[in-house]
Design an enzyme around this catalytic site. Structure first.
Site, mmCIF file in Angstrom:
data_model
loop_
_atom_site.group_PDB
_atom_site.id
_atom_site.type_symbol
_atom_site.label_atom_id
_atom_site.label_comp_id
_atom_site.label_asym_id
_atom_site.label_seq_id
_atom_site.Cartn_x
_atom_site.Cartn_y
_atom_site.Cartn_z
ATOM 1 N N ASP A 92 64.554 48.732 38.241
ATOM 2 C CA ASP A 92 65.361 49.948 38.224
ATOM 3 C C ASP A 92 64.431 51.146 38.448
ATOM 4 O O ASP A 92 63.213 51.037 38.244
ATOM 5 C CB ASP A 92 66.058 50.046 36.861
ATOM 6 C CG ASP A 92 66.794 51.342 36.663
ATOM 7 O OD1 ASP A 92 67.565 51.730 37.554
ATOM 8 O OD2 ASP A 92 66.595 51.985 35.608
ATOM 9 N N ASP A 94 65.445 55.085 37.750
ATOM 10 C CA ASP A 94 65.583 56.196 36.817
ATOM 11 C C ASP A 94 65.303 55.776 35.376
ATOM 12 O O ASP A 94 65.871 54.784 34.879
ATOM 13 C CB ASP A 94 66.991 56.783 36.911
ATOM 14 C CG ASP A 94 67.267 57.394 38.276
ATOM 15 O OD1 ASP A 94 67.085 58.606 38.427
ATOM 16 O OD2 ASP A 94 67.642 56.636 39.194
#
Length: 300
Positions: A92, A94
């Site tokens: 991922d 963020d």
């Protein structure tokens, strides 16, 4: 008769903390476990403790050791001793590979950071559906220009250990992919800075050099992240055990569950509780120690 599965517990000190033999022995004792030897991967920082005669399944071992270190700035990752070094990393972006939530940064441009950040927090905790929350937030960004987005890129800070994790795994033959529910306008430059092979992300609809307030379909959410891991794994003929996924929010959970080792990084409570492994205190290099890499093997 088949040989019993061996397990290893990797203990990593949190940032600014130190680890010693006494702390390791204490954690194992409190968990009711016996180690059959130790291998220090980084002096005073990370150690493999090989477990002997545990008589417990993997989930039980993980639970016991999490309780044993709960009051200390120590992360512990427990897994089988075989197949630790992974050949695929799916991460991922963020609040995992970078220190920001990019949609919140965009909202800052229109004076709505606090409002949008509250929605982001609820989505990452799994309290609201990701797709609906994304559309709601992006609708508020209509009119933000590409020139303004360019200025935001200077605010993006890489999470400590991000470069070492990706570049070390690449140097040892792993494929690396940044798979984000965020936006390509950010994932592509971030991936280049860190060293990922490729990216998957959502695309903001643009007209006349500005955002329209819409996301181009289909939206990359929880299921799409899981599917990306499966696609990348199958394209390389890898087993499930050869894969590593890292994330922090509810939309990462399916991806983490699909991986051979799913790591919740400084994650929301729901994610940390459900993942196979969790990093609450250390930086991203903890995912290298979990694979048995020594500090001197890290690629800076």
């Amino acid at each position: 008769m088949s040989k019993p599965i061996g397990y290893v517990a990797t203990l990593i000190a949190g940032r600014g903390a130190a680890l010693n033999e006494r702390a390791v022995s204490g954690a194992l004792y409190d968990a009711g476990l016996i180690d059959a030897g130790r291998d220090w991967l980084a002096p005073d920082h990370a150690v493999d403790a090989f477990l002997s005669g545990a008589g417990h399944d993997l989930a039980d071992l993980r639970a016991r050791l999490q309780v044993a270190v709960a009051d200390d700035p120590i992360d512990v990752i427990v897994q089988p001793t075989t197949g630790r070094r992974k050949k695929l990393l799916v991460a991922d972006m963020d609040s995992t590979m970078i220190g920001q939530e990019c949609v919140d940064e965009l909202a800052d441009l229109v004076g709505l950071r606090e409002h949008v950040a509250a929605i982001t927090e609820r989505a990452m905790r799994g309290e609201v559906a990701f797709e609906g929350a994304l559309r709601e937030r992006v609708a508020l960004l209509a009119g933000v220009t590409l020139a303004q987005i360019e200025t935001l890129l200077t605010r993006i800070t890489l999470t400590p250990g991000a470069r070492q994790l990706v570049r070390t795994m690449r140097a040892h033959g792993a494929h690396t992919a940044l798979v984000s529910g965020g936006f390509a306008q950010f994932t592509e430059p971030v991936a280049e800075r860190i060293g990922f092979h490729e990216t998957r992300a959502n695309h903001l609809e643009i007209s006349d050099g500005a955002l329209t307030g819409a996301v181009v379909a289909p939206i990359l959410g929880s299921e799409a992240k899981r599917a990306a891991l499966v696609e990348l794994r199958e394209a390389r003929g890898l087993s499930r055990d050869a894969t590593l996924a890292i994330g922090d929010g509810a939309n990462d959970l399916e991806m983490l569950r699909e991986a051979g080792l799913g790591v919740a990084f400084h994650a929301k409570p729901k994610v940390a509780q459900a993942a196979d492994a969790r990093i609450d205190h250390a930086d991203l290099t903890a995912a290298l120690y979990a694979q048995g890499y020594r500090r001197e093997e890290f690629v800076e």
